[in-house]
Motif scaffolding. Sequence first.
Motif: not given
Length: 368
Positions: A23-24, A26-27, A29, A113-114
Amino acid sequence: MDTNQINILICDDDKADVKLFKNYLSKISGKNYYISEAHNESQIENFINSNESFHLIFLDYSMPGKNGLEWLQEIVEKQIAPVIMLTGVGDEETAVEAMKIGAIDYIPKDKLNKYELEKTINNAIERWSLEQERNTLLGIAAHELRNPITTIMGYTQILSSYGNIEKEKVKEIYETINERSEHLLAIINRLLDISRIEKGSVKLEKIEMDFVDFIKGKVKHFLLRAESKKIAIEFSTSLDSLEFLFDPVRFDEVVSNLLDNAIKYSPENSKVLVDVSKQDGNIILSVADNGQGIKSEELKYLFDLFSNVKISSKPTGGESSTGLGLAIVKKIVKLHDGDISVESEVEKGTKFIISLPVKNKKLSRTTH
């Protein structure tokens, strides 16, 4: 592998953590991440023993069966991909041990975290690339320095072992030792440029020279070496001269590698044929032997810098070979906008053909 895709293997038995990890990612860019998952011992084993390529491996310490450090040891030994250890809260000792074994970095799960992921991934891939480039440079250095040093040692042994050597022969040996010493110095001065060849950014120091005389000179330097194995080198050309713009130091590496290989893989009482010609606006340099040849299925691997495929042909005099020379030859030829190809047949011999583009250069032909 898609050059725009970053392939990541995550080894973690906690599927909830893997889902959060994905999920991280995928964020983030501008990145195309492809995630493979391994949740148990057999899945990890399958991945690391497959032919699949990964840019990065995330490895959890607390895996069932073999722990993360044991898997890390195996992955590092096989040089599969850079590894980032996933550690728990307060697992600093594990992180230190992982770095000692060979992990490129670590990240505590509670800090996922991302932003931390993106920074860690970018740093790890960059560091891995630099390490691979350094290892490549060291391999090239060892190979390229060995050739002139071996020549110098061989000729000094001839001088010390034989008492009655003709003066002309002694002079020729000294000239070759001097030339090889100068070339050795040139290689040392340029070693730091080798990594730039990989990036295509190396600058050639081209000089307009007579290419025919240049090749004749290179052949002359290998005559004694060939004679020591009872091998004849024959040079032929229909050209009196050919003025051509090229880098003589770099091209010395090309010709020396080809002649060295021809002698190395040829049996006694055989010939090495060197020819320079012009065809369709190109200089054609060929180096052919009638030695043991190369299997057809192995030919496509000859010019690979590092290949898992070992060429079955062996030097006839017990000489050593690293397998790096032809990869370097191809890169230097490409830098001269040329091409190199090979023709070979087992037990009949091998022929290397270099084609170099010539534009508006005057050729002088021998008249009969």
